[in-house]
Design a protein around this motif. Structure first.
Motif, PDB file in Angstrom:
ATOM      1  N   SER A 155       0.533  -1.349  -0.084  1.00  0.00           N
ATOM      2  CA  SER A 155       0.445  -0.161   0.059  1.00  0.00           C
ATOM      3  C   SER A 155       1.035   1.203   0.458  1.00  0.00           C
ATOM      4  O   SER A 155       0.942   2.251   1.048  1.00  0.00           O
ATOM      5  CB  SER A 155      -1.290   0.196   1.219  1.00  0.00           C
ATOM      6  OG  SER A 155      -1.764   0.709   1.562  1.00  0.00           O
ATOM      7  N   THR A 214      -2.781   7.662  -0.666  1.00  0.00           N
ATOM      8  CA  THR A 214      -2.579   6.694   0.505  1.00  0.00           C
ATOM      9  C   THR A 214      -1.385   6.109   1.161  1.00  0.00           C
ATOM     10  O   THR A 214      -1.591   6.337   1.713  1.00  0.00           O
ATOM     11  CB  THR A 214      -2.174   5.451  -1.231  1.00  0.00           C
ATOM     12  OG1 THR A 214      -3.293   5.278  -1.990  1.00  0.00           O
ATOM     13  CG2 THR A 214      -1.638   4.099  -1.032  1.00  0.00           C
ATOM     14  N   SER A 215      -0.485   6.499   0.563  1.00  0.00           N
ATOM     15  CA  SER A 215       0.682   7.244   1.299  1.00  0.00           C
ATOM     16  C   SER A 215       0.280   7.621   2.767  1.00  0.00           C
ATOM     17  O   SER A 215       1.273   7.772   4.439  1.00  0.00           O
ATOM     18  CB  SER A 215       2.365   6.888   0.797  1.00  0.00           C
ATOM     19  OG  SER A 215       1.832   8.517   0.324  1.00  0.00           O
ATOM     20  N   ASN A 234      -2.515   5.480   4.725  1.00  0.00           N
ATOM     21  CA  ASN A 234      -1.924   4.911   5.635  1.00  0.00           C
ATOM     22  C   ASN A 234      -1.519   4.767   7.192  1.00  0.00           C
ATOM     23  O   ASN A 234      -1.369   4.117   7.691  1.00  0.00           O
ATOM     24  CB  ASN A 234      -0.366   4.561   5.080  1.00  0.00           C
ATOM     25  CG  ASN A 234      -0.728   4.283   4.149  1.00  0.00           C
ATOM     26  OD1 ASN A 234      -1.701   2.916   3.026  1.00  0.00           O
ATOM     27  ND2 ASN A 234       0.465   3.788   3.406  1.00  0.00           N
ATOM     28  N   ASN A 236      -5.549  -0.297  -3.452  1.00  0.00           N
ATOM     29  CA  ASN A 236      -5.355   0.982  -3.374  1.00  0.00           C
ATOM     30  C   ASN A 236      -6.097   2.009  -2.101  1.00  0.00           C
ATOM     31  O   ASN A 236      -7.934   1.325  -1.967  1.00  0.00           O
ATOM     32  CB  ASN A 236      -4.903   2.682  -3.926  1.00  0.00           C
ATOM     33  CG  ASN A 236      -6.626   2.464  -5.041  1.00  0.00           C
ATOM     34  OD1 ASN A 236      -7.182   3.119  -4.668  1.00  0.00           O
ATOM     35  ND2 ASN A 236      -5.790   2.370  -6.590  1.00  0.00           N
ATOM     36  N   SER A 237      -5.732   2.589  -1.399  1.00  0.00           N
ATOM     37  CA  SER A 237      -6.745   3.195  -0.238  1.00  0.00           C
ATOM     38  C   SER A 237      -7.699   3.752  -0.328  1.00  0.00           C
ATOM     39  O   SER A 237      -8.593   3.884  -0.445  1.00  0.00           O
ATOM     40  CB  SER A 237      -5.847   4.390   0.545  1.00  0.00           C
ATOM     41  OG  SER A 237      -5.338   5.159  -0.223  1.00  0.00           O
ATOM     42  N   THR A 238      -7.945   4.024  -2.155  1.00  0.00           N
ATOM     43  CA  THR A 238      -9.142   5.002  -2.189  1.00  0.00           C
ATOM     44  C   THR A 238      -9.679   4.597  -2.903  1.00  0.00           C
ATOM     45  O   THR A 238     -10.993   4.651  -2.218  1.00  0.00           O
ATOM     46  CB  THR A 238      -8.862   6.036  -3.899  1.00  0.00           C
ATOM     47  OG1 THR A 238      -7.529   6.824  -3.574  1.00  0.00           O
ATOM     48  CG2 THR A 238     -10.174   7.059  -4.040  1.00  0.00           C
ATOM     49  N   SER A 295      -8.565  11.832  -4.816  1.00  0.00           N
ATOM     50  CA  SER A 295      -7.485  11.177  -4.358  1.00  0.00           C
ATOM     51  C   SER A 295      -6.111  12.300  -5.262  1.00  0.00           C
ATOM     52  O   SER A 295      -6.476  12.727  -6.671  1.00  0.00           O
ATOM     53  CB  SER A 295      -6.949  10.054  -5.541  1.00  0.00           C
ATOM     54  OG  SER A 295      -5.558   9.573  -5.656  1.00  0.00           O
TER      55      SER A 295
END
Length: 321
Positions: free
Chosen positions: A69, A93-94, A98, A157-159, A245
């Motif tokens: 991730s 994401t980072s 995270n 991914n986080s989105t 994003s």
């Protein structure tokens, strides 16, 4: 004596960096992307790298370090020498998600980086497999509630993760999460009906959307998106929903100000170039540069708080290690 020598070495190192900053850049620059080739961020990075290289007079080389991730690439840059020759192009994401998804994150998104510039936003689209009998967000919600356990969704991914989990939380629907290592893998499985739902970035998904391989039913953000004029924001159905994003460039912590200013100026010049704007528009990327590094730093802090609110609210635990 040892303490004196330690302070002397630190002082000399700082002076050395400041001197080097005056002649920066004197060699090629590595732009680390913490996602796989073919991802939306990778596509944006390659466009930006080419133009930034011509502006700075040195080649800017994209180096993909995907995995965990975005942690692998982010940690690599966080531990790099703050000389401007190792930079990071990353996303929420980072730096937004995270910190809330991983209990043992090995970098601090605020303390371990120098914010240089936000580049813009990469729209994400809620898409479904063509065989799924739904053509709107409301129809997806109704179908999921009428067919419990039947739908699965991809999360590379986080989105993708936070969008889908937030929708499920707000609408009381449920689907099964299927983690992926990259966007292209998830998109391939969506087309093949291994998963039925996927929130995809326009950078990697637009070609398949335009070709009719998958069906777009909702935008994650509320900004108008010219390339998909008939696709409404998810917020039209799920009140209060708004998730974007963002994309930006960082250096390691303690990057000297002259280097920050030079890279920031190169980014600002690059995004004004008509050819760059045209190529980014083809990806669906929205150019929204920050005015200066300070504005970007504030934005990063605000986004981290906002994403934290959504993640805590939705009770997302699947990414915790």
């Amino acid at each position: 004596m040892n303490q004196f020598l330690k302070l002397l070495i630190i002082g000399l190192s700082a002076i050395s960096l400041q001197v080097a900053a005056q002649s920066y850049p004197a060699a090629n620059i590595t732009l680390v992307v913490p996602f796989a080739p073919g991802s939306g961020t990778d596509a944006v990075a390659r466009i930006m790298a080419t133009k930034m290289g011509s502006i700075l007079g040195q080649q800017v080389i994209v180096d993909n370090k995907p995995g965990a991730s975005a942690q692998i690439g982010a940690q690599f840059v966080a531990s790099a020498k703050p000389d401007g020759y190792t930079l990071l192009m990353t996303t929420n994401t980072s730096h937004s998600a995270n910190p809330w998804l991983f209990q043992n994150l090995k970098y601090d998104p605020i303390k371990d980086f120098t914010p240089i510039a936000r580049v813009g936003e990469l729209p994400f689209v809620l898409t479904v497999n063509n065989d799924l009998p739904v053509k709107s967000v409301q129809e997806l919600i109704d179908y999921a509630k009428a067919n419990p356990g039947k739908l699965s969704y991809g999360t590379p991914n986080s989105t993708s993760l936070v969008t889908t989990e937030t929708i499920m939380y707000l609408t009381k629907m449920s689907m099964t999460q299927i983690p992926y290592k990259s966007s292209p893998q998830a998109l391939t499985d969506l087309i093949g009906n291994q998963i039925q739902v996927y929130v995809v970035d326009t950078g990697s998904g637009m070609a398949m959307i335009k070709a009719g391989k998958v069906r777009p039913i909702g935008l994650t953000g509320n900004r108008p998106f010219a390339q998909l004029p008939n696709v409404p924001p998810i917020a039209k159905t799920v009140q209060g929903f708004d998730l974007v994003s963002w994309n930006g460039i960082f250096g390691p912590a303690n990057l000297p100000k002259p280097i920050v200013d030079k890279v920031n100026a190169a980014i600002q010049e690059a995004v004004k170039d008509p050819e760059v704007q045209s190529r980014l528009a083809q990806l669906g990327f929205l150019v929204l540069p920050s005015k200066n590094p300070q504005e970007f730093a504030q934005y990063v802090s605000e986004q981290m708080a906002y994403w934290g609110k959504l993640i805590i609210q939705s009770g997302i635990k699947s990414e915790l290690n």
